[in-house]
Motif scaffolding. Structure first.
Motif, PDB file in Angstrom:
ATOM      1  N   ALA A 275      -4.901  -0.694  -3.655  1.00 39.38           N
ATOM      2  CA  ALA A 275      -5.301   0.693  -3.880  1.00 39.38           C
ATOM      3  C   ALA A 275      -6.285   1.196  -2.825  1.00 39.38           C
ATOM      4  N   SER A 276      -6.896   0.274  -2.109  1.00 39.80           N
ATOM      5  CA  SER A 276      -7.963   0.648  -1.182  1.00 39.80           C
ATOM      6  C   SER A 276      -7.500   0.586   0.274  1.00 39.80           C
ATOM      7  N   TYR A 277      -7.545   1.720   0.947  1.00 39.32           N
ATOM      8  CA  TYR A 277      -7.203   1.751   2.371  1.00 39.32           C
ATOM      9  C   TYR A 277      -8.217   0.958   3.190  1.00 39.32           C
ATOM     10  N   GLN A 278      -9.483   1.006   2.761  1.00 39.94           N
ATOM     11  CA  GLN A 278     -10.524   0.260   3.474  1.00 39.94           C
ATOM     12  C   GLN A 278     -10.239  -1.238   3.438  1.00 39.94           C
ATOM     13  N   ARG A 279      -9.740  -1.684   2.300  1.00 35.38           N
ATOM     14  CA  ARG A 279      -9.451  -3.110   2.182  1.00 35.38           C
ATOM     15  C   ARG A 279      -8.283  -3.493   3.109  1.00 35.38           C
TER      16      ARG A 279
ATOM     17  N   ASN B 239      -6.315   9.028   3.142  1.00 28.65           N
ATOM     18  CA  ASN B 239      -7.495   8.564   3.864  1.00 28.65           C
ATOM     19  C   ASN B 239      -7.528   9.031   5.314  1.00 28.65           C
TER      20      ASN B 239
ATOM     21  N   ILE C  49       0.853  -1.188   0.000  1.00 31.97           N
ATOM     22  CA  ILE C  49       0.000   0.000   0.000  1.00 31.97           C
ATOM     23  C   ILE C  49       0.889   1.239   0.000  1.00 31.97           C
TER      24      ILE C  49
ATOM     25  N   VAL D  66      -1.587   6.759   0.034  1.00 25.54           N
ATOM     26  CA  VAL D  66      -2.988   6.317   0.121  1.00 25.54           C
ATOM     27  C   VAL D  66      -3.461   6.358   1.577  1.00 25.54           C
TER      28      VAL D  66
ATOM     29  N   ASP E 175     -12.579 -11.326   2.143  1.00 25.38           N
ATOM     30  CA  ASP E 175     -12.177 -10.650   0.910  1.00 25.38           C
ATOM     31  C   ASP E 175     -12.908 -11.276  -0.279  1.00 25.38           C
TER      32      ASP E 175
END
Lengths: 401, 488
Positions: free
Chosen positions: B327-331, B24, B16, B20, B423
């Motif tokens: 790409a996703s901080y939430q993930r 966030n 990550i 990013v 996931d």
């Protein structure tokens, strides 16, 4: 030398509840609904039933273990009752118990009843079953669901025949469109709604490449049959008897999962259908079978099953499906009552529900969806997964023909 | 000669970008912008300190006899079991011998890896052991919007110590042990509790590492200029440089702290950096390694000619190259269980893990070991009493057969949105091993859009479930499709 079951047992009466999300019914009410219709149809007293078999799969939802739920609910006269659980073949296997009991002469009149009350779980699909497949599978098998397990078959089938997955999906879509059209005609069906190929193809994905409309309904329901010998049936004044022509089961032994399988067909269905045709004296199923109810838990299951029933040539099921060969006006109408897809799939009841449709059709009692003069009907269940399953096949027809 | 005979490394595939994280979370804590450069490695949701240690251990043991190991030590501060030998799980996954083997966990401090290494080398020098594998790994959870969330990455590295075919000779060590607390994690707590950064870098890293290295040089009579690389972890960039200045180390001799590519991997980091150095080393190179945490261990190695013939495993270089951007901080936050999502009622199933079965079936469940029929030669998994070949069906006539090292091919697969998964979709399929045998496995580290029938897969030991009610982590092997790149 075994002579098989052909024409040794006749169906005296049948019953089937409405299938669907029966929020106001438990397994007890569903069983009584099917049983009362069956008993009236058979024209006998409850006390004349000498033995019974109960088919149910998920005992942990609603019904509980053992055969007591049916004996207690129907207030059976303390006769022998056996619970049969063999995944989605449970209903047909219960029927087999009753049929074999009559054929053996152990009893004159026997009952087979199947029931499933699934909509007491609080979520869609079947109950989470990872812990129900044996402890080694629980600890090592993939995090699998039923749609996922069958979805894999579509990828295996496309790879084997070098097909574009979209072409397989289109044939799968036609399977569902046809069942929706048939189910629309059936007042007892769970899903009564016409759908288009476009709708099927554009539906949300459940498990690649299966979308929502590639999956059958999860339903509550019950179905049952009372069987006896043709002689007793005649003595009770029954005419135009429907008799059992074949009853076969075939179970996986692990080769598909762990040895040498092409991933594009059902080993067990291929074997069970071959044995059933032999038992019924059928030489050319594509010409001789009048109608079928097959285990269309998922559209791809029905598609591939057509080849393992030896009605479509290997690799040719998509073509036959797209040609309308299995439509209600086709060569071998399939899922005339809507199938698992639209009539619904209360697991333990499904095999008996399929036989119920064959029975109605053979007696000319199928209403708006009545086929013209059917002679032989085939039912098929596939319990478990493409790579590890229980297959049951029943063939019924007009007695003496 | 005693020293390193093999090395291996593992950096998880997901990275990550720190930008990013900042984009966030800087609204909450603007200070994290100061560290918002480069990227950090992120363990997949099904990885933990044990599973990534197994990956590094397999890498280190590539082409080597795992039955020849006299013991495995696992060093980590994020072990899943407080009472159950975590190294024992690694040993079972490696299918090591049980008799005559001594395994150990080294924990509670991020310098535990070098401590375990010194202990292993001492036992070999003493003649009581010949081959000891030391694996260091950490997968530290951090609170959102903290500096440590920016600094910490996940990773593991393994060193095999022995006497034969030594690629880096052990040239001595020196340790400082003191109760200097820059941070701590109380028993049962999920996150570190840290004192202010000034304290950590100026009184901690910046004083203790130079003191320990000076002590080592004094003790051995060596000079800092004797060394071609000086390797020490310190995620404060300025302090990392200042330490070199204090010791008079030339700039080009400082081993990069890997902040840009994976972040600080905790207990694993001294090993991760050492493996990265070994990957570039030539015969005659002298390497000085220091760790940090309630003191400091200093170890010296001299690279031998054998490094020329050493067939390098995937290592740190290879696993850094196997990179997919998350790409996703939430993930990322979901992978670390920092946010609550609804798994649905289906996800509530909570079967207990039968410990009897874990023992009885340990070869299968930890080692991915099946059987090969002595009569017909068919490899098969799981091993059952009756041969799966229907033309054979021999009863109880098998030899053990390992599948973990074998490549396989995807025969069929799906991506399942109905399965309860952290996931989704849950991707799984039937695979056929090169040489025979097939099984149904979960897939991991892959993108559904890239999975195809016919694609090759490799085996990976992963976390399968966490039983929250009882605190039990279950593991099994999964398949990793060997696709190029791919989207997170």
């Amino acid at each position: 030398m075994a002579t098989g079951i052909r024409d040794k047992v006749a169906i005296l009466g049948m019953g089937c509840s409405e299938f669907g999300e029966r929020w106001n019914c438990g397994s007890e009410e569903l069983m009584v609904e099917a049983f009362q219709e069956c008993l009236t149809d058979a024209g006998i007293e409850k006390n004349e039933i000498q033995a019974a078999w109960l088919g149910s799969c998920f005992d942990e939802v609603n019904i509980g273990k053992s055969a007591l739920p049916v004996s207690m609910t129907l207030r059976l006269p303390n006769i022998s009752v056996t619970r049969v659980e063999n995944y989605c073949a449970s209903g047909t296997d219960a029927f087999r118990g009753a049929v074999y009991a009559v054929a053996s002469g152990a009893c004159d009149i026997a009952l087979a009843i199947g029931v499933e009350k699934l909509k007491d779980m609080g979520y869609g699909g079947l109950p989470e079953f990872s812990s129900l497949m044996g402890v080694v599978n629980q600890l090592s098998m993939a995090n699998m669901t039923a749609p996922g397990a069958f979805a894999m078959l579509a990828t295996g089938y496309a790879a084997k025949y070098g097909l574009d997955i979209q072409d397989v999906r289109r044939a799968m879509a036609h399977v569902s469109v046809k069942s929706h059209a048939n189910g629309f005609l059936n007042p007892k069906a769970h899903l009564r709604k016409i759908v288009t190929e476009e709708q099927v193809l554009n539906a949300p994905q459940i498990a690649y490449p299966l979308g929502l409309f590639d999956c059958c309904g999860v339903s509550d329901g019950a179905a049952c049959a009372i069987v006896t010998t043709p002689e007793i049936a005649k003595s009770l004044g029954k005419k135009d008897l429907v008799s059992v022509k074949a009853l076969q089961l075939s179970l996986s032994n692990g080769t598909e999962l762990a040895y040498n399988w092409d991933g594009a067909h059902f080993v067990t269905t291929s074997k069970a259908s071959t044995a059933a045709y032999k038992e019924a004296g059928i030489k050319n199923p594509r010409d001789e079978i009048s109608m079928m109810e097959v285990h269309d838990c998922f559209s791809v299951t029905e598609l591939v099953t057509m080849e393992d029933l030896h009605i479509s040539e290997r690799g040719q099921a998509p073509r036959d499906v797209m040609d309308g060969f299995y439509d209600i006006d086709g060569g071998v109408p399939c899922q005339v009552d809507g199938g698992l897809k639209c009539f619904g799939h209360p697991i333990g009841a499904s095999g008996l529900r399929m036989l119920y449709e064959m029975y109605l059709q053979l007696h000319g009692r199928a209403g708006d969806r009545q086929l013209k003069d059917p002679k032989i009907g085939l039912t098929h269940n596939l319990g478990g997964f493409p790579f590890m399953n229980v297959c049951s096949i029943a063939i019924v027809g007009k007695y003496g023909e | 000669m005693v020293g390193i005979t093999s090395y291996g490394g593992y950096i998880p595939r997901y990275r990550i970008s720190r930008m990013v994280i900042a984009q966030n979370m800087a609204w909450y804590s603007p200070v994290i912008m100061a560290a918002a450069s480069g990227e950090k490695s992120v363990a997949n949701w099904d990885e933990d300190a044990v599973s990534i240690a197994v990956a590094a251990a397999y890498d280190c043991m590539t082409g080597r006899d795992r039955k020849a190991l006299d013991g495995v030590s696992l060093a980590s501060t994020t072990l899943p079991f407080a009472d159950r030998l975590n190294a024992g799980i690694v040993a079972m996954a490696l299918n090591m011998k049980e008799d005559g083997v001594s395994n150990a966990d080294f924990t509670s401090c991020i310098k535990a890896g070098t401590t375990a290494a010194i202990s292993a080398l001492e036992s070999i020098e003493a003649g009581s052991k010949n081959n000891v594998l030391v694996v260091a790994s950490d997968q530290r959870r951090t609170k959102m919007a903290t500096m440590v969330e920016m600094f910490f990455g996940d990773g593991a590295a393994a060193l095999l110590f022995g006497k034969d075919d030594v690629i880096a000779e052990f040239k001595g060590s020196h340790s400082i042990s003191c109760d200097f607390i820059d941070h701590y994690r109380g028993t049962g707590r999920a996150f570190d509790y840290g004192w202010e950064e000034r304290w950590q870098r100026d009184e901690g890293y910046g004083k203790i590492i130079p003191l320990a290295i000076s002590g080592f040089l004094e003790k051995t009579g060596m000079q800092i200029d004797d060394f071609d690389k000086v390797i020490y972890p310190c995620y404060f960039a300025g302090t990392h440089k200042e330490i070199a200045g204090k010791l008079g180390i030339n700039k080009e001799k400082i081993q990069n702290n890997m902040h840009a590519v994976c972040g600080d991997t905790g207990t694993a980091h001294p090993f991760v950096m050492l493996v990265a150095a070994l990957e570039e080393a030539k015969p005659g190179d002298k390497l000085l390694l220091a760790s940090f945490g309630q003191g400091c261990d200093v170890m010296a190695f001299e690279v031998t000619d054998k490094i020329k013939d050493f067939k390098g495993p995937r290592g740190i270089k290879g696993s850094l190259a196997n990179r997919v951007e998350l790409a996703s901080y939430q993930r990322f936050a979901k992978f670390r269980d920092l946010i609550v999502t609804d798994l649905g009622i289906r996800g509530e199933a909570n079967p207990n893990t039968p410990l009897t079965v874990l023992w009885r079936k340990r070869k299968l469940l930890f080692g991915l070991i099946g059987a090969k029929c002595r009569k017909c030669g068919t490899p098969q998994i799981p091993a059952m009493p009756v041969c799966v070949n229907p033309d054979c069906c021999a009863v109880n006539e098998f030899d053990e057969y390992e599948f973990a090292d074998r490549e396989a091919t995807i025969l069929m697969f799906t991506g399942d949105m109905l399965s309860a998964s952290i996931d989704p979709p849950a991707i799984y399929g039937l695979i056929g091993y090169d040489g025979g045998g097939r099984t149904m496995l979960d897939f991991t580290d892959c993108d559904l859009n890239q999975v195809k029938v016919g694609m090759k897969v490799r085996m990976s030991f992963r976390k399968r479930y966490f039983d929250e009610r009882r605190g039990f982590t279950g593991y099994f092997w999964k398949a990793i499709p060997q696709s190029e790149g791919g989207d997170a």
